[in-house]
Design a protein around this motif. Structure first.
Motif, PDB file in Angstrom:
ATOM      1  N   VAL B 412       0.844  -1.201   0.000  1.00 48.19           N
ATOM      2  CA  VAL B 412       0.000   0.000   0.000  1.00 48.19           C
ATOM      3  C   VAL B 412       0.877   1.248   0.000  1.00 48.19           C
ATOM      4  O   VAL B 412       0.676   2.174  -0.792  1.00 48.19           O
ATOM      5  N   LEU B 413       1.890   1.263   0.872  1.00 46.96           N
ATOM      6  CA  LEU B 413       2.712   2.468   1.016  1.00 46.96           C
ATOM      7  C   LEU B 413       3.450   2.795  -0.277  1.00 46.96           C
ATOM      8  O   LEU B 413       3.477   3.955  -0.705  1.00 46.96           O
ATOM      9  N   ILE B 414       4.041   1.768  -0.902  1.00 51.91           N
ATOM     10  CA  ILE B 414       4.797   2.046  -2.131  1.00 51.91           C
ATOM     11  C   ILE B 414       3.863   2.579  -3.209  1.00 51.91           C
ATOM     12  O   ILE B 414       4.195   3.516  -3.930  1.00 51.91           O
ATOM     13  N   ARG B 418       4.526   6.053  -4.825  1.00 56.02           N
ATOM     14  CA  ARG B 418       4.848   6.158  -6.258  1.00 56.02           C
ATOM     15  C   ARG B 418       3.838   5.361  -7.062  1.00 56.02           C
ATOM     16  O   ARG B 418       4.075   4.202  -7.404  1.00 56.02           O
ATOM     17  N   PRO B 419       2.710   5.985  -7.393  1.00 55.74           N
ATOM     18  CA  PRO B 419       1.615   5.225  -8.013  1.00 55.74           C
ATOM     19  C   PRO B 419       1.990   4.585  -9.344  1.00 55.74           C
ATOM     20  O   PRO B 419       1.371   3.616  -9.752  1.00 55.74           O
ATOM     21  N   ARG B 420       2.979   5.093 -10.037  1.00 57.24           N
ATOM     22  CA  ARG B 420       3.325   4.485 -11.319  1.00 57.24           C
ATOM     23  C   ARG B 420       4.447   3.467 -11.181  1.00 57.24           C
ATOM     24  O   ARG B 420       5.009   3.010 -12.179  1.00 57.24           O
ATOM     25  N   GLY B 421       4.804   3.129  -9.960  1.00 56.86           N
ATOM     26  CA  GLY B 421       5.857   2.138  -9.761  1.00 56.86           C
ATOM     27  C   GLY B 421       7.163   2.798  -9.416  1.00 56.86           C
ATOM     28  O   GLY B 421       7.338   4.009  -9.580  1.00 56.86           O
ATOM     29  N   LEU B 422       8.096   1.997  -8.924  1.00 55.46           N
ATOM     30  CA  LEU B 422       9.363   2.558  -8.456  1.00 55.46           C
ATOM     31  C   LEU B 422      10.156   3.162  -9.607  1.00 55.46           C
ATOM     32  O   LEU B 422      10.699   4.250  -9.502  1.00 55.46           O
ATOM     33  N   LEU B 423      10.254   2.450 -10.712  1.00 56.44           N
ATOM     34  CA  LEU B 423      10.984   2.966 -11.863  1.00 56.44           C
ATOM     35  C   LEU B 423       9.996   3.136 -13.000  1.00 56.44           C
ATOM     36  O   LEU B 423       9.790   2.231 -13.790  1.00 56.44           O
ATOM     37  N   ALA B 424       9.367   4.275 -13.020  1.00 61.23           N
ATOM     38  CA  ALA B 424       8.270   4.431 -13.963  1.00 61.23           C
ATOM     39  C   ALA B 424       8.711   5.197 -15.193  1.00 61.23           C
ATOM     40  O   ALA B 424       8.234   6.260 -15.487  1.00 61.23           O
ATOM     41  N   HIS B 425       9.696   4.652 -15.866  1.00 59.30           N
ATOM     42  CA  HIS B 425      10.075   5.287 -17.129  1.00 59.30           C
ATOM     43  C   HIS B 425       9.692   4.358 -18.249  1.00 59.30           C
ATOM     44  O   HIS B 425      10.512   3.675 -18.816  1.00 59.30           O
ATOM     45  N   ARG B 426       8.412   4.302 -18.520  1.00 57.60           N
ATOM     46  CA  ARG B 426       7.960   3.390 -19.549  1.00 57.60           C
ATOM     47  C   ARG B 426       8.064   4.091 -20.893  1.00 57.60           C
ATOM     48  O   ARG B 426       7.208   4.836 -21.304  1.00 57.60           O
ATOM     49  N   GLU B 427       9.147   3.846 -21.535  1.00 55.29           N
ATOM     50  CA  GLU B 427       9.387   4.503 -22.814  1.00 55.29           C
ATOM     51  C   GLU B 427       8.775   3.670 -23.914  1.00 55.29           C
ATOM     52  O   GLU B 427       8.975   2.460 -23.961  1.00 55.29           O
TER      53      GLU B 427
END
Lengths: 305, 442
Positions: B412-414, B418-427
């Protein structure tokens, strides 16, 4: 025939409980489009609060059962609603407007959290409760001694479900809260523009769903007489299946789906094998969805480019 | 006394102390309402039925804890100054961050692979560390497999564990009934899982997102229930035991072998050590996981991979371009399932014992959480999330009771953080330049 009637009664009772939980799923899905995975665990908490209240009242020496049940019902609805509200406030509201899967993962996390919370606080053992409402009618005696029995508890469950459904339909159709809910369902931004407090409406939706789940939890406890911290998972999945079967977002659909899932399960266990009753319920869901992709009473979604 | 220190703090950050205190008080009251029954009154097994234990200290601790926690949270919020929001600056920052992230991945990914390869030879690599690493790698592989379905094709699969189970049982049953070796079974297990993926996918992939989710969930439960009840074939709840361990090109990792054959340590003239097998398993799963990753990265460059990503972004546009959505989804589903099957047969050979207990919904949820927490579609994100979630909860094994509680809370906390995930660089793999300005999705 007698056997069939008996199974029909059992199925309708079970279906009522599923239906009550399914309403919570369907309302939340209708208004914010998320699967509230923690709803099954809210139901479980409702069952636990009911159990504790009944034990407390027993210790206090209250022996008039209708009053005790009424107090239990009110306490369970209030406290479980508080849980529903808190879950929404902590785990879902910060994610409003985020992408689709974020609230789902948050909800799964919440579900794991609640299960373990209750397990830690109340212990992992199953909790048996002596029957509170006893007795019933028997009729249609067969020559070989098989009788159809309809217990008072089953009558209570069905009557309470029908009463709550009626009250609820009125609430949605007639009150300003119901209007606000329907408005948010159609278009949240527009609803906010015409002065509806969207956050409050969503919170109240969760509160209402949790209150109904609490009733379902109490009925479950009184009907089966045994609960543990894990009951929320399977009941939640079944109820969600019911909501999807009936067409998610539709209140009568949730009730219909609940009844159908209850009946399918009961009849499958009665006439085929009890082990595969869950397979049967899911199998029928898949079949229905293949032919009616939006469920039985769901509105077909218009896709726009 | 307390108030004075508060005022001191208030001077620095300009806090609205009465409002904060009111907020904390309200939170504490809600916590009291929540805790008083579930925590405060514990049901106990007494002689004549259930009794109740009163535990008011626990409630007190919970309420005070919420009050203090809420207060600290308020201080934290007050300290954080709101950032000025200028669209162009934001975009520039995001772009440079994405660039920096790309270079970081270019450096860090090979380093991580090298680190993983040399890990068993490190002096601190004891059996426990290797066991945990194998577990983490298994989840990384599962995460990468599911990433094809969820991250690339955008299909929400809540029953991924079904394919894991199919792979595990395929290997176990083939090995036990037909005496096939691990290496012969591995492709077969993958093929079986793939077949199941197609069987499930064929009727249901026409469904929209959430309907698909519940059907996959139902499928996962169905597989588990069947494994549980088909006693003659799967031994039901007892599980299958005595699953053969893998061998090193025909050399078993046992201390003693039948006369005339050799085992790993006699062949290489080493002292017998039970660690050999663990290290071997570690490399097997490492290779399998890297293979999954490599396969996925290559697939993304193929027309089918492009079609997946296009489908995720806009199904209607895809259909009008002549991409068959059902077939495209089906391939994603089947390939994802295949990797699940590989991971499953590895799991079976590592454990030597499998039962339906290992394939509950919670496993699916954990794998999905790894994919989403890592940032959907990000291969590196899966690694980070798997190390954090699986390795992190492993660290708390001593606090067994609180482990899953912390796990759920962390999810829940994560997500909230960061709602888009920890590494949210979806290129997007393919990008048209120049990028259109303004009017983008919020």
């Amino acid at each position: 025939m007698e056997y069939f009637v008996q199974q029909l009664i059992n199925g309708i009772t079970l279906g009522s409980i599923y239906g009550l939980i399914a309403i919570g799923y369907t309302m939340v899905y209708g208004i914010i489009g998320m699967i509230n995975f923690a709803h099954g665990d809210i139901f479980m908490i409702g069952a636990f609060v009911s159990l504790i209240t009944i034990l407390l009242l027993g210790m206090a020496g209250l022996s008039w059962i209708p009053l005790a049940l009424l107090i239990t019902l009110i306490v369970a609805m209030l406290l479980t609603s508080a849980y529903g509200w808190t879950v929404e406030r902590l785990a879902y509201r910060p994610l409003r407007g985020s992408f689709r899967l974020a609230p789902l993962i948050s909800a799964i996390g919440m579900s794991i959290f609640l299960q373990n919370y209750v397990q830690l606080a109340q212990g992992a053992r199953v909790k048996p409760l002596q029957p509170v409402v006893q007795g019933g009618f028997t009729f249609m005696e067969r020559p070989d001694g098989f009788t159809v029995s309809l217990s008072y508890m089953q009558i209570v469950i069905v009557v309470v479900t029908i009463a709550l459904m009626a009250a609820f339909s009125l609430l949605i159709a007639r009150t300003s809260l119901g209007r606000a809910q329907r408005a948010c369902e159609q278009d949240r931004r527009m609803a906010a523009l015409v002065g509806i407090n969207v956050d409050r409406t969503i919170s109240l939706t969760f509160v209402m769903g949790a209150a109904l789940a609490a009733v379902a939890g109490m009925m479950f406890l009184l009907y089966y007489g045994v609960i543990d911290f894990y009951i929320g998972f399977l009941a939640g999945i079944k109820a969600f299946t019911a909501a999807v079967l009936g067409g998610i977002g539709s209140l009568p659909g949730a009730m219909l789906g609940g009844l159908l899932i209850g009946l399918i399960e009961t009849f499958w266990s009665a006439y085929f094998t009890i082990e595969y009753k869950d397979v049967a319920a899911f199998g029928i869901l898949v079949l229905v969805l293949i032919f009616l992709p939006t469920g039985l009473l769901g509105k077909p979604e218009v896709e726009k480019v | 006394m307390v108030v004075r220190t508060l005022n001191g703090v208030a001077g620095e950050f300009r806090l609205d102390i009465p409002a904060i205190l009111k907020d904390c008080l309200v939170s504490a009251l809600i916590a009291l309402a929540l805790a008083v029954f579930i925590i405060g009154l514990r049901t106990t097994d007494g002689s004549g039925g259930l009794g109740l234990d009163f535990r008011w200290q626990a409630v007190g601790i919970a309420v005070v804890g919420v009050f203090v926690g809420r207060f600290l949270l308020n201080l934290w919020w007050a300290r954080r100054t709101p950032k000025p929001k200028v669209a162009t600056a934001e975009q520039g920052v995001a772009a440079s961050a994405a660039e920096a992230f790309k270079t970081f991945v270019k450096v860090a990914a090979p380093m991580a692979v090298i680190g993983a390869v040399v890990l068993p030879w490190m002096p601190f690599a004891d059996r426990y560390l290797l066991d945990v690493s194998i577990l983490v790698l298994t989840y990384i592989m599962l995460g990468w497999g599911l990433n094809i379905v969820v991250g690339l094709a955008g299909l929400l699969d809540l029953g991924y564990v079904a394919f894991y189970a199919v792979g595990a049982y395929s290997y176990a049953l083939l090995a036990l009934y037909f005496d096939l070796s691990f290496w012969a079974c591995l492709p077969l297990a993958g093929a079986f899982a793939c077949l199941f993926g197609i069987l499930l996918g064929f009727p249901v992939l026409r469904l929209r997102g959430d309907y698909l989710a519940i059907v996959t969930l139902g499928f996962g439960e169905m597989i588990r229930v069947i494994l549980l009840n088909w006693y003659e074939f799967t031994k039901g709840p007892d599980g299958l035991s005595g699953i053969p361990r893998p061998s090193f090109f025909g050399l078993p990792f046992t201390r003693r072998v039948p006369e005339g054959t050799e085992s790993f340590h006699t062949f290489f003239d080493l002292d017998y050590s039970s660690l050999h097998r663990i290290i071997f398993l570690y490399y097997v799963i490492l290779v399998l996981a890297l293979l999954t990753n490599w396969f996925t990265l290559r697939l993304r460059r193929l027309p089918i991979g492009r079609a997946w990503e296009a489908l995720r972004e806009d199904e209607i546009a895809c259909r009008s371009l002549g991409i068959n959505p059902t077939n495209t989804k089906l391939t994603a589903f089947a390939i994802g399932a295949m990797f699940g099957g590989f991971a499953g047969s590895f799991f079976a050979t590592r454990q030597g014992f499998i039962s339906p207990e290992s394939f509950t919904f919670i496993e699916s949820a954990v794998i999905l959480a790894i994919v989403v927490l890592g940032g959907m579609g990000s291969q590196v994100g899966v690694v980070v999330a798997a190390v954090l979630l699986i390795g992190g909860t492993e660290l708390f094994r001593g606090l067994d009771e609180y482990r899953m509680l912390a796990f759920g809370g962390a999810m829940v906390l994560i997500m909230v953080w960061r709602p888009r995930g920890l590494l949210a660089h979806r290129e997007p793999t393919l990008k048209l330049s120049p990028a259109p300005t303004g009017g983008g999705p919020p």
